[in-house]
Write an enzyme that holds these catalytic residues in place. Structure first.
Site, PDB file in Angstrom:
ATOM      1  N   LEU A  79       0.848  -1.190   0.000  1.00 18.49           N
ATOM      2  CA  LEU A  79       0.000   0.000   0.000  1.00 18.49           C
ATOM      3  C   LEU A  79       0.885   1.242   0.000  1.00 18.49           C
ATOM      4  O   LEU A  79       1.692   1.440   0.908  1.00 18.49           O
ATOM      5  CB  LEU A  79      -0.913  -0.011   1.223  1.00 18.49           C
ATOM      6  CG  LEU A  79      -1.755  -1.293   1.421  1.00 18.49           C
ATOM      7  CD1 LEU A  79      -2.733  -1.115   2.578  1.00 18.49           C
ATOM      8  CD2 LEU A  79      -2.487  -1.676   0.141  1.00 18.49           C
ATOM      9  N   GLY A  81      -0.822   6.899   0.073  1.00 19.03           N
ATOM     10  CA  GLY A  81      -0.986   8.040   0.964  1.00 19.03           C
ATOM     11  C   GLY A  81      -0.402   9.332   0.414  1.00 19.03           C
ATOM     12  O   GLY A  81       0.538   9.326  -0.394  1.00 19.03           O
ATOM     13  N   ARG A  98       2.812  15.368   5.752  1.00 20.09           N
ATOM     14  CA  ARG A  98       3.758  15.784   6.785  1.00 20.09           C
ATOM     15  C   ARG A  98       5.205  15.818   6.304  1.00 20.09           C
ATOM     16  O   ARG A  98       6.080  16.357   6.983  1.00 20.09           O
ATOM     17  CB  ARG A  98       3.632  14.867   8.012  1.00 20.09           C
ATOM     18  CG  ARG A  98       2.399  15.170   8.866  1.00 20.09           C
ATOM     19  CD  ARG A  98       2.289  14.221  10.035  1.00 20.09           C
ATOM     20  NE  ARG A  98       1.715  12.948   9.624  1.00 20.09           N
ATOM     21  CZ  ARG A  98       1.560  11.898  10.435  1.00 20.09           C
ATOM     22  NH1 ARG A  98       1.967  11.980  11.697  1.00 20.09           N
ATOM     23  NH2 ARG A  98       1.025  10.780   9.990  1.00 20.09           N
ATOM     24  N   GLY A 114       4.395   0.938   1.864  1.00 15.33           N
ATOM     25  CA  GLY A 114       5.473   1.574   1.131  1.00 15.33           C
ATOM     26  C   GLY A 114       6.305   2.539   1.926  1.00 15.33           C
ATOM     27  O   GLY A 114       7.352   2.998   1.444  1.00 15.33           O
ATOM     28  N   ASN A 134      53.468   6.283 -19.042  1.00 17.62           N
ATOM     29  CA  ASN A 134      53.583   7.363 -18.062  1.00 17.62           C
ATOM     30  C   ASN A 134      52.934   8.615 -18.643  1.00 17.62           C
ATOM     31  O   ASN A 134      53.338   9.103 -19.701  1.00 17.62           O
ATOM     32  CB  ASN A 134      55.048   7.651 -17.738  1.00 17.62           C
ATOM     33  CG  ASN A 134      55.181   8.762 -16.698  1.00 17.62           C
ATOM     34  OD1 ASN A 134      55.130   8.512 -15.498  1.00 17.62           O
ATOM     35  ND2 ASN A 134      55.342   9.992 -17.157  1.00 17.62           N
ATOM     36  N   SER A 186      55.252  16.285 -19.456  1.00 17.95           N
ATOM     37  CA  SER A 186      54.354  17.154 -18.699  1.00 17.95           C
ATOM     38  C   SER A 186      53.764  18.259 -19.574  1.00 17.95           C
ATOM     39  O   SER A 186      54.386  18.705 -20.547  1.00 17.95           O
ATOM     40  CB  SER A 186      55.115  17.794 -17.538  1.00 17.95           C
ATOM     41  OG  SER A 186      55.577  16.805 -16.654  1.00 17.95           O
TER      42      SER A 186
END
Length: 449
Positions: free
Chosen positions: A6, A9, A13, A97, A368, A396
């Site tokens: 179920l 709802g 809240r 649920g 590398n 690099s």
């Protein structure tokens, strides 16, 4: 056996635009927690009853779940009536649920009690020192259930009863249909109570649950946080008892679906969610987030993020690395600080130790990748791929402008921008010639410039 959940709802809240059962507990919707637990019982079918904003809830359900609709909010009995076509001669287990903490073990005990006693219905109950807010279990002098009274309808004497109704019940299908035909909205709420069904049956059993937290319903965000804490503690305790070291459980978040091997250490402020598998003798954290990853043995991940990635044995990652969807790191790969990967395969013994972005790339073995290297995979419209062969050394601060194919044993000089394919064994340089003008600064100063 069938399972009916179920989930109609409104959940006012929660103060949310989303239905209550869509709110998440440890990364998974409340309703899907209940569905996944139900599936472990191997029922013939599972159905849910939806109501408020059902079109949103449908989006989180899998195709194997049948859906029924409660068009008016007229109580739990009315919700079950809305799924009358789902009820047949099989036993039917009613779940909710918004109760994600219920365990497979408890539901199996409830089902077994029902089958052993051949009862018309078996109700899951528990004992509370303070039963305020719950329906009371009314029994006869022989200890058999004869009625369930919602608190709003109890007498002063009945309010002193400490055995309460959890809401979880298993029925013989035909008995449930009979009981539903007898209930009326003759109560203070003007609703059809599912709790009125048992008193219309001949033989109703109970199974008393010891751990009340399993049947806690979630109605607001405070209760959601409390449930999260319970689920987290339950999950971490299980892992620790199975041989995983969790240095600081108070700051560690691991969802119950995660699997972790023995002698792995989880350091503080670590989050591990989703379909994640971690091998043995790994070191994870601190300050690490892992989602939907497959991780081998002897892996170290420090202060990093990994999502939808596959990581083989003896890989080290971090600190401050980010592995995005489609990353696959093979054995002995090293990913260092401030490295990001996406849709990239890095083969054995290769490394990218510093300040690097690798996207839509395949990288060979023993490669590398120098600090500051990036794959320029996006031209503003399309993504393009980079291929790097085995034993390549990338200097690099190199920019690899995809699509580009760098074959085996290539050396790329630092500071290069590579726009063309490089054959194996080559040295590649892609930078302007350095110009040095001696004493240029001093001459400018003399002129006051």
């Amino acid at each position: 056996m069938r399972v009916l959940i179920l989930a109609a709802g409104m959940g006012t809240r929660m103060k949310s635009k989303y239905p209550k059962v869509m709110h998440k507990l440890m990364g998974k919707e409340l309703l899907n927690w209940v569905i996944d637990t139900a599936k472990k019982l191997n029922p013939s079918k599972i159905a849910v009853v939806l109501g408020h904003k059902s079109e949103m809830v449908e989006q989180i359900l899998t195709e194997d779940i049948e859906i029924y609709y409660q068009k008016e909010q007229l109580g739990t009995g009315h919700a079950v009536m809305s799924a009358k076509d789902f009820i047949n001669n099989e036993d039917i287990l009613i779940l909710y649920g918004d109760t994600p903490l219920i365990t497979e073990e408890t539901l199996n005990k409830l089902v077994n009690k029902h089958m052993e006693t051949n009862a018309d219905a078996t109700v899951l109950t528990t004992i509370l020192d303070n039963p305020k807010g719950y329906g009371r279990i009314i029994k006869n002098e022989n200890g058999k259930l004869i009625d369930i009274i919602e608190e709003a309808d109890t007498t002063e004497e009945q309010r002193n009863i400490k055995e309460i109704n959890s809401g979880f019940v298993i029925y013989k299908g035909e008995k449930l249909l009979y009981g539903l035909s007898k209930i009326k909205p003759n109560n203070n709420q003007g609703e059809y109570y599912l709790t009125d069904v048992p008193k219309n049956l001949n033989y109703v059993e109970t199974y008393v649950l010891e751990d009340f937290t399993e049947v806690l319903g979630i109605n607001n965000r405070v209760q959601l946080a409390e449930a999260e804490k319970i689920m987290r503690k339950r999950t971490l305790n299980k892992l620790m008892l199975n041989g995983v070291t969790i240095v600081d459980p108070e700051s560690t978040y691991i969802s119950p679906d995660v699997e972790i091997g023995q002698d792995t250490i989880i350091y503080p402020m670590t989050i591990i969610f989703g379909n994640t598998r971690i091998g043995e003798e790994c070191e994870i954290g601190p300050m690490t987030r892992i989602v939907n990853c497959e991780i081998g043995d002897f892996v170290k991940i420090i202060r990093s993020e990994c999502e939808d990635a596959k990581i083989e044995n003896n890989v080290s990652i971090g600190p401050y690395s980010r592995l995005r969807t489609g990353t696959y790191l093979k054995e002995n790969v090293k990913i260092g600080n401030f490295v990001e990967t996406k849709k990239t395969i890095i083969n054995k013994n290769s490394k990218a130790q510093h300040l690097t972005y690798l996207g839509d790339a395949t990288i060979g073995e023993d490669v590398n990748i120098g600090a500051g290297t990036i794959t320029c995979n996006y031209d503003g419209i399309n993504k393009h791929k980079t291929y790097i062969g085995n034993r390549v050394f990338v200097g690099s601060n190199t920019a690899l402008v995809a699509p580009v194919d760098i074959q085996d044993d290539v050396l790329i000089g630092a500071g290069s921008t590579i726009t063309e394919n490089i054959p194996k064994g080559s040295l590649a340089l892609g930078r302007a010639k350095q110009i040095t003008k001696e004493n240029w600064v001093y001459k400018k100063r003399e002129k006051g410039e």
